[in-house]
Design a protein around this motif. Structure first.
Motif, PDB file in Angstrom:
ATOM      1  N   GLN A   1      -3.306  -9.034  11.475  1.00 12.04           N
ATOM      2  CA  GLN A   1      -2.244  -9.485  10.586  1.00 12.04           C
ATOM      3  C   GLN A   1      -1.167  -8.416  10.430  1.00 12.04           C
ATOM      4  O   GLN A   1      -1.212  -7.368  11.065  1.00 12.04           O
ATOM      5  CB  GLN A   1      -2.841  -9.883   9.235  1.00 12.04           C
ATOM      6  CG  GLN A   1      -3.817 -11.047   9.346  1.00 12.04           C
ATOM      7  CD  GLN A   1      -4.280 -11.534   7.999  1.00 12.04           C
ATOM      8  OE1 GLN A   1      -3.602 -11.379   6.987  1.00 12.04           O
ATOM      9  NE2 GLN A   1      -5.454 -12.156   7.976  1.00 12.04           N
ATOM     10  N   LYS A   2      -0.202  -8.716   9.567  1.00 13.90           N
ATOM     11  CA  LYS A   2       0.925  -7.794   9.443  1.00 13.90           C
ATOM     12  C   LYS A   2       0.542  -6.571   8.619  1.00 13.90           C
ATOM     13  O   LYS A   2      -0.464  -6.557   7.906  1.00 13.90           O
ATOM     14  CB  LYS A   2       2.136  -8.501   8.835  1.00 13.90           C
ATOM     15  CG  LYS A   2       1.994  -8.849   7.380  1.00 13.90           C
ATOM     16  CD  LYS A   2       3.120  -9.762   6.900  1.00 13.90           C
ATOM     17  CE  LYS A   2       4.488  -9.164   7.038  1.00 13.90           C
ATOM     18  NZ  LYS A   2       5.553 -10.050   6.512  1.00 13.90           N
ATOM     19  N   VAL A   3       1.362  -5.554   8.734  1.00 12.82           N
ATOM     20  CA  VAL A   3       1.175  -4.319   7.985  1.00 12.82           C
ATOM     21  C   VAL A   3       1.772  -4.525   6.587  1.00 12.82           C
ATOM     22  O   VAL A   3       2.944  -4.882   6.452  1.00 12.82           O
ATOM     23  CB  VAL A   3       1.872  -3.148   8.694  1.00 12.82           C
ATOM     24  CG1 VAL A   3       1.677  -1.861   7.916  1.00 12.82           C
ATOM     25  CG2 VAL A   3       1.323  -2.990  10.111  1.00 12.82           C
ATOM     26  N   GLU A   4       0.949  -4.277   5.561  1.00  9.79           N
ATOM     27  CA  GLU A   4       1.367  -4.557   4.184  1.00  9.79           C
ATOM     28  C   GLU A   4       1.474  -3.262   3.394  1.00  9.79           C
ATOM     29  O   GLU A   4       0.590  -2.406   3.439  1.00  9.79           O
ATOM     30  CB  GLU A   4       0.340  -5.448   3.480  1.00  9.79           C
ATOM     31  CG  GLU A   4       0.116  -6.794   4.132  1.00  9.79           C
ATOM     32  CD  GLU A   4      -1.052  -7.526   3.483  1.00  9.79           C
ATOM     33  OE1 GLU A   4      -0.801  -8.580   2.867  1.00  9.79           O
ATOM     34  OE2 GLU A   4      -2.205  -7.041   3.596  1.00  9.79           O
TER      35      GLU A   4
ATOM     36  N   VAL B   1      11.467  -9.403   7.054  1.00  9.90           N
ATOM     37  CA  VAL B   1      11.733  -9.237   8.484  1.00  9.90           C
ATOM     38  C   VAL B   1      11.035 -10.374   9.221  1.00  9.90           C
ATOM     39  O   VAL B   1       9.860 -10.655   8.954  1.00  9.90           O
ATOM     40  CB  VAL B   1      11.200  -7.883   8.986  1.00  9.90           C
ATOM     41  CG1 VAL B   1      11.371  -7.772  10.497  1.00  9.90           C
ATOM     42  CG2 VAL B   1      11.912  -6.745   8.282  1.00  9.90           C
TER      43      VAL B   1
ATOM     44  N   TYR C   1       8.365  -0.139  15.510  1.00 16.19           N
ATOM     45  CA  TYR C   1       7.137   0.618  15.659  1.00 16.19           C
ATOM     46  C   TYR C   1       6.293  -0.061  16.737  1.00 16.19           C
ATOM     47  O   TYR C   1       6.332  -1.283  16.916  1.00 16.19           O
ATOM     48  CB  TYR C   1       6.342   0.664  14.346  1.00 16.19           C
ATOM     49  CG  TYR C   1       6.843   1.698  13.383  1.00 16.19           C
ATOM     50  CD1 TYR C   1       7.906   1.422  12.533  1.00 16.19           C
ATOM     51  CD2 TYR C   1       6.267   2.967  13.337  1.00 16.19           C
ATOM     52  CE1 TYR C   1       8.376   2.381  11.654  1.00 16.19           C
ATOM     53  CE2 TYR C   1       6.740   3.933  12.467  1.00 16.19           C
ATOM     54  CZ  TYR C   1       7.794   3.634  11.634  1.00 16.19           C
ATOM     55  OH  TYR C   1       8.273   4.588  10.769  1.00 16.19           O
TER      56      TYR C   1
ATOM     57  N   PHE D   1       6.279  -3.915  16.154  1.00 12.55           N
ATOM     58  CA  PHE D   1       6.632  -4.292  14.786  1.00 12.55           C
ATOM     59  C   PHE D   1       8.066  -3.888  14.497  1.00 12.55           C
ATOM     60  O   PHE D   1       8.441  -2.726  14.661  1.00 12.55           O
ATOM     61  CB  PHE D   1       5.731  -3.589  13.775  1.00 12.55           C
ATOM     62  CG  PHE D   1       4.298  -4.024  13.786  1.00 12.55           C
ATOM     63  CD1 PHE D   1       3.366  -3.351  14.538  1.00 12.55           C
ATOM     64  CD2 PHE D   1       3.895  -5.103  13.016  1.00 12.55           C
ATOM     65  CE1 PHE D   1       2.034  -3.747  14.547  1.00 12.55           C
ATOM     66  CE2 PHE D   1       2.568  -5.507  13.008  1.00 12.55           C
ATOM     67  CZ  PHE D   1       1.638  -4.824  13.782  1.00 12.55           C
TER      68      PHE D   1
ATOM     69  N   PHE E   1       7.558  -4.705   6.950  1.00 12.03           N
ATOM     70  CA  PHE E   1       7.277  -5.003   8.347  1.00 12.03           C
ATOM     71  C   PHE E   1       7.376  -6.496   8.648  1.00 12.03           C
ATOM     72  O   PHE E   1       7.066  -7.340   7.805  1.00 12.03           O
ATOM     73  CB  PHE E   1       5.856  -4.545   8.705  1.00 12.03           C
ATOM     74  CG  PHE E   1       5.703  -3.060   8.857  1.00 12.03           C
ATOM     75  CD1 PHE E   1       5.406  -2.262   7.761  1.00 12.03           C
ATOM     76  CD2 PHE E   1       5.842  -2.455  10.094  1.00 12.03           C
ATOM     77  CE1 PHE E   1       5.258  -0.896   7.896  1.00 12.03           C
ATOM     78  CE2 PHE E   1       5.692  -1.082  10.243  1.00 12.03           C
ATOM     79  CZ  PHE E   1       5.399  -0.312   9.139  1.00 12.03           C
ATOM     80  N   GLY E   2       7.744  -6.791   9.883  1.00 14.04           N
ATOM     81  CA  GLY E   2       7.569  -8.132  10.412  1.00 14.04           C
ATOM     82  C   GLY E   2       6.114  -8.339  10.791  1.00 14.04           C
ATOM     83  O   GLY E   2       5.281  -7.435  10.690  1.00 14.04           O
ATOM     84  N   ALA E   3       5.818  -9.544  11.255  1.00 11.96           N
ATOM     85  CA  ALA E   3       4.426  -9.913  11.542  1.00 11.96           C
ATOM     86  C   ALA E   3       3.882  -9.268  12.808  1.00 11.96           C
ATOM     87  O   ALA E   3       2.677  -9.291  13.045  1.00 11.96           O
ATOM     88  CB  ALA E   3       4.298 -11.433  11.642  1.00 11.96           C
TER      89      ALA E   3
END
Lengths: 114, 111
Positions: free
Chosen positions: A41-44, B4, B36, B89, B101-103
């Motif tokens: 998943q995405k970075v949170e 994003v 990134y 990213f 960040f985007g997914a």
């Protein structure tokens, strides 16, 4: 090139246990962050820290989480009572006070809660 | 709030193909923009960045131009290699605050 160092690289813990994730930011950096990435998943964003206090935190960063800079070099993230859903990769990051906002990330700690 | 949006992956290319990964953003001010890269089993590495409109960031053959008019920061590379296989990213930061960040976009390059 200066690095952000995180330890341990992998930690397995039982649900309900406390864990402390450790980070050594780049020595002349002033801003420190924790992020997490659940697998795939995405970075949170979790929390940012400046001048010995939290400057911003996300909804994820509830009362179970705390951060500390116990000395001049370490920056720690504590999870008081871990849940299964806390299993993730946790990244520490730091940045200096330059205008280009260059953030440097550590290699991460993979936390597995069983 | 700031956000994003990246193109969904995975993107699968043959070696030496041209790469574009789209990224658009929403922000209240004038953010700094970043790409990134995360190689398998590793952490996040800064690939390139741009801090103001029309700036071009570049590194290792990758480029991205900060387009304020289209609120975009698309990543491009003229000729990809197998070693470029990774997750990319896009991210933004306003006034040096947290990165958003985007997914992420998975890139797979076949030989």
């Amino acid at each position: 090139e200066p690095e952000v160092t995180q330890t341990p690289s992998h930690q397995v813990t039982q649900m309900g246990q406390e864990v402390i994730l450790r980070c050594v930011p780049i020595s002349n950096h002033l801003y420190f962050y924790w992020y997490r990435q659940i697998l795939g998943q995405k970075v949170e964003f979790l929390v940012s820290f400046y001048n010995n206090e939290i400057s911003e935190k996300s909804e994820i960063f509830d009362d179970q989480f705390s951060v500390e800079r116990p000395d001049g070099s370490n920056f720690t993230l504590k999870i008081r009572s871990t849940k299964l859903e806390d299993s993730a990769m946790y990244f520490c990051a730091s940045r200096g006070q330059t205008g280009d906002y260059g953030y440097t990330f550590g290699s991460g700690t993979r936390l597995t809660v069983v | 709030g700031d956000s994003v949006t990246q193109m969904e992956g995975p993107v699968t290319l043959s070696e030496e193909a041209f790469l574009t990964i789209n990224c658009t953003y929403t922000a209240t001010g004038y953010p700094s923009l970043f790409w990134y890269v995360q190689y398998p089993g590793e952490g996040l590495q800064l690939l390139l960045k741009a801090t103001k409109a029309d700036d071009k960031g570049s590194n290792k053959g990758f480029e991205a131009t900060y387009r304020k008019e289209t609120t975009s920061f698309h990543l491009e590379k003229g000729s990809v290699q197998v070693s470029d296989s990774a997750v990319y990213f896009c991210a933004l930061s306003e006034r040096g605050n947290k990165l958003v960040f985007g997914a992420g976009t998975i890139l797979r390059v076949k030989s």
